[in-house]
Scaffold this motif. Structure first.
Motif, PDB file in Angstrom:
ATOM      1  N   ASP A 257      35.122 -20.015 -11.829  1.00  0.00           N
ATOM      2  CA  ASP A 257      36.530 -20.393 -11.843  1.00  0.00           C
ATOM      3  C   ASP A 257      36.808 -21.433 -12.934  1.00  0.00           C
ATOM      4  N   SER A 258      35.737 -22.162 -13.322  1.00  0.00           N
ATOM      5  CA  SER A 258      35.901 -23.182 -14.371  1.00  0.00           C
ATOM      6  C   SER A 258      36.283 -22.551 -15.712  1.00  0.00           C
ATOM      7  N   ARG A 259      36.018 -21.260 -15.856  1.00  0.00           N
ATOM      8  CA  ARG A 259      36.348 -20.569 -17.116  1.00  0.00           C
ATOM      9  C   ARG A 259      37.616 -19.730 -17.008  1.00  0.00           C
ATOM     10  N   ARG A 260      38.273 -19.823 -15.865  1.00  0.00           N
ATOM     11  CA  ARG A 260      39.452 -18.967 -15.629  1.00  0.00           C
ATOM     12  C   ARG A 260      40.602 -19.339 -16.548  1.00  0.00           C
ATOM     13  N   HIS A 261      41.182 -18.334 -17.191  1.00  0.00           N
ATOM     14  CA  HIS A 261      42.384 -18.578 -17.991  1.00  0.00           C
ATOM     15  C   HIS A 261      43.455 -19.133 -17.056  1.00  0.00           C
ATOM     16  N   ARG A 262      44.134 -20.157 -17.505  1.00  0.00           N
ATOM     17  CA  ARG A 262      45.012 -20.871 -16.586  1.00  0.00           C
ATOM     18  C   ARG A 262      46.191 -20.042 -16.097  1.00  0.00           C
ATOM     19  N   TRP A 263      46.527 -18.991 -16.821  1.00  0.00           N
ATOM     20  CA  TRP A 263      47.663 -18.174 -16.364  1.00  0.00           C
ATOM     21  C   TRP A 263      47.256 -17.114 -15.338  1.00  0.00           C
ATOM     22  N   VAL A 264      45.938 -16.979 -15.099  1.00  0.00           N
ATOM     23  CA  VAL A 264      45.469 -15.968 -14.139  1.00  0.00           C
ATOM     24  C   VAL A 264      45.622 -16.513 -12.721  1.00  0.00           C
ATOM     25  N   GLU A 265      46.403 -15.845 -11.910  1.00  0.00           N
ATOM     26  CA  GLU A 265      46.580 -16.271 -10.523  1.00  0.00           C
ATOM     27  C   GLU A 265      45.729 -15.403  -9.619  1.00  0.00           C
ATOM     28  N   LEU A 266      45.061 -16.046  -8.666  1.00  0.00           N
ATOM     29  CA  LEU A 266      44.138 -15.316  -7.798  1.00  0.00           C
ATOM     30  C   LEU A 266      44.853 -14.826  -6.541  1.00  0.00           C
TER      31      LEU A 266
END
Ligand SMILES: [Zn+2]
Ligand SMILES: [Zn+2]
Length: 278
Positions: A257-266
């Motif tokens: 999750d530390s590498r998740r693009h900030r616009w990606v919503e889970l």
């Protein structure tokens, strides 16, 4: 038993169609209508069967290959040859082509009722075969479940798995981002046995925890389809998108999750891990 893969080449473009819709779309409206009705007849007679493309033509599977069909200039081909029902074989005798494969001429009414009977017979035969295998005692519960096939975008490389995924997750690690070209990877792991069709090119990547992952991709179209961990044959991870099934089970975990693009919503309720928890 198997349709001749080159038989339909004359009336088809060179690349394999992705799915039955794409296959049917390549024909004239009149033939399209017939093909759609053949497809519907099969679906109704075998609601549990899965649609796919095999040997570049429409195919249905249910615990193994069920039936195939294809359109030609003057007839609809239907496979495999019917065996094991004398009455039905007699009813079909006027349609028998080479090697017992069926040819339904396009200038005559298509015998949809016979197609329905063929499909129902094939379902019965496939289920009997499966029951016999289960009786032999190997992996009883898994064998009675349905199978899924993941495919590269050109259809050359495919993998068939049985039963439900052990887990479905998404990974935001940078290696997965680069491998897929997307901003995260969606992966489903399945227990063995699995069956691979076609040729794969391999790429080995060293994971963060020292494990070696062997990625298999299609040398023709480049799709990354599945990977295994070196030395472990009991499970396989498959790219969820390769199933081309919007109803595939949703991911339950999200890693790196530390590498998740900030616009990606889970999705709600998904378990997140900063890195790989294993
Ligand atoms: Zn491919
Ligand atoms: Zn990853």
């Amino acid at each position: 038993m198997r349709p001749n893969p080159t038989a339909s080449a004359a009336s088809r473009p060179n690349s394999a169609p992705r799915d039955i819709d794409e296959y049917i779309a390549a024909f004239s409206p009149e033939v399209q209508a017939i093909l759609q009705r053949v497809r519907l007849t099969i679906t109704k007679a075998a609601p549990e069967a899965r649609e796919t493309i095999s040997y570049r033509i429409p195919a249905f599977t249910l615990s193994g290959a069920l039936v195939y069909f294809a359109a030609f200039k003057k007839h609809i081909g239907f496979y495999p040859p019917v065996r094991g029902d004398a009455k039905l074989e007699k009813a079909l005798s006027g349609y028998a082509g080479e090697k017992g494969n069926l040819r339904f001429p396009l200038d005559q009414p298509i015998p949809y009722n016979l197609i329905e009977r063929i499909v129902k017979l094939r379902v019965k035969q496939n289920l009997a075969k499966r029951a016999a295998k289960t009786k032999k005692g190997e992996g009883s519960s898994r064998r009675s479940m349905s199978s899924r096939t993941a495919s590269c975008s050109c259809g050359q490389l495919r993998i068939r798995v049985e039963g439900e995924p052990r887990g479905v997750g998404i990974c935001h690690c940078l290696a997965c981002q680069q491998r897929t070209g997307s901003v995260f990877a969606a992966l489903a792991s399945f227990s063995a046995p699995f069956e691979v069709f076609g040729t794969a090119t391999e790429f080995v990547r060293l994971g963060g925890q020292g494990a070696q992952f062997i990625f298999r991709f299609c040398p023709v179209c480049g799709t990354t389809v599945f990977h295994t961990e070196d030395g472990r044959t009991e499970s396989v991870s498959i790219a969820v998108g390769a199933f081309a099934d919007p109803n595939f089970p949703a991911p339950r975990v999200s890693i790196y999750d530390s590498r998740r693009h900030r616009w990606v919503e889970l999705p709600q309720g998904i378990k997140t891990f900063d890195k790989d928890p294993t």
